[in-house]
Enzyme design. Sequence first.
Site: not given
Lengths: 172, 80
Positions: B18-21
Site C-alpha cells: 500500500n501507499c507509499p511502498l
Amino acid sequence: MNNGDRPKRMALIASKGTLDWAYPPFILASTAVALDMEVAIFFTFYGLPLLMKDLKASVSPHANPAMPMKMPFGPEGLRDFNWPVPNLISGNVPGFDSMATSLMKQTFKKKGVATIEELREISIESGARLIGCQMTMDVFGFEKEQFIDGVEIGGAATFLEYAADSDISLFI
Amino acid sequence: MTEPDLVIALDLDCRGMNCPLPILKTKKAITGLATGDVLRVVSTDPGSIADMAAFSRRTGNEIIEQSEGAGEYTFLFRKG
C-alpha cells in the site's frame, strides 16, 4: 523533472507522536525523496519521540473520537462493523489503548502498509534530514544518544533557514 | 501489447503493498538501472495509477506502457 537549477524542497514539522500521526511525516518524507525532492523534518514537542531508537508510538481511541473501531480479523461482515465504544470504556478500561494500538498495527500490516520504522529507515537512507528540537529535549529530558543515528539537533532558526528556501512547508 | 523487441531489465513485484511502498520500491529499483533500461512494476494498489504517473512526471522516468486487469496494474518505465 526538476524545475530551475535546484531540486524541489519540502520542510516538515512533526509535532505529534502517536502511531496514527507518526505516519504523515514519514510517508511524505520518504515519497518526496523518491520524487527527487530534498526533505528536512523538524521533530518538536510530542513529535520528538519519533526519533527514539526504541520507537513506542501508540494510539488512543479515547482521544480520537472519529477513529473507526474495526476488527482486523474475523468474518467479513464483522470486520466492516464499526464498534461503538463508549468513552467510559475507552477511557477507563486498563489496556484499552495497547489493544487499539495492536489492532491498528495488525490492520496496517494486513493492508500492506509499511511500519513507521521502515518508513523512517527509508527516509534516512535516501537522505532526508531529521532535526530534533533542542528545547524539547531539555524540557522533556531527552539525550541525543536515545535517538537513531544521523539525527541533527537544532532549534527554530535551523528549521526556518531551511524552510525559507522550501517549496512545500507543512506543520503536522 | 508489449513490443516484441522490448527487453525488461528488471521486474518488480509490488502486489499487496500500500501507499507509499510501491513508489518507494519503484524508485529504489529504477535507481539501480542504466539510462534507457526498462523496469516492469506490477501492483495491486489502485492508487498506483495516479501515483506512478506523478512519479514519472517528477523524476523524468517515462511510462512507456501501462495496463490493468484482474485487480493488477502493470507499468513499464524507461529510465530517464
